[in-house]
Motif scaffolding. Structure first.
Motif, PDB file in Angstrom:
ATOM      1  N   ASN A 146       0.820  -1.216   0.000  1.00  7.11           N
ATOM      2  CA  ASN A 146       0.000   0.000   0.000  1.00  7.11           C
ATOM      3  C   ASN A 146       0.850   1.260   0.000  1.00  7.11           C
ATOM      4  OD1 ASN A 146      -2.426  -1.338  -0.109  1.00  7.11           O
ATOM      5  ND2 ASN A 146      -2.773  -1.274   2.088  1.00  7.11           N
ATOM      6  N   GLN A 147       2.087   1.145   0.451  1.00  2.00           N
ATOM      7  CA  GLN A 147       2.999   2.291   0.420  1.00  2.00           C
ATOM      8  C   GLN A 147       3.636   2.442  -0.958  1.00  2.00           C
ATOM      9  OE1 GLN A 147       5.779   2.509   3.697  1.00  2.00           O
ATOM     10  NE2 GLN A 147       4.307   1.537   5.055  1.00  2.00           N
ATOM     11  N   ARG A 148       3.216   1.586  -1.859  1.00  3.53           N
ATOM     12  CA  ARG A 148       3.669   1.618  -3.250  1.00  3.53           C
ATOM     13  C   ARG A 148       5.176   1.457  -3.385  1.00  3.53           C
ATOM     14  NH1 ARG A 148      -0.558   5.567  -6.277  1.00  3.53           N
ATOM     15  NH2 ARG A 148      -2.323   4.997  -4.983  1.00  3.53           N
TER      16      ARG A 148
END
Length: 92
Positions: free
Chosen positions: A16-18
């Protein structure tokens, strides 16, 4: 005691933090733990892979000594509190 492999929550949080990729590196590890990490990380590197019922990371080293939690905190603090590019003090 070693840390457990990334769980689904940790992996999802990193994704999700890419982050571009999840790379795990360890000097020694048990084959089953490395296989599990291989399902979760994009890349896994391990110089000394071992198998067997009675594996301990310490068995992979000629010299091993346990490090206390306080020693680990002191070492990590030395790295955390340094300026970028500055080597961490060994405390000696």
């Amino acid at each position: 005691m070693s840390e457990p492999p990334l769980n689904a929550h940790d992996q999802k949080g990193l994704r999700n933090q890419r982050v571009a990729s999840i790379v795990v590196a360890a000097p020694a590890g048990h084959l089953s733990a490395l296989a599990e990490l291989g399902h979760q990380a994009d890349e896994v590197y391990c110089a000394n892979m071992r198998d067997g019922l009675h594996f301990a990371v310490a068995n992979a080293y000629a010299y091993w000594s346990d490090v206390s939690e306080d020693e680990v905190k002191t070492i990590l603090s030395a790295f955390q509190n340094r300026a970028p590019g500055e080597p961490a003090s060994s405390g000696e």
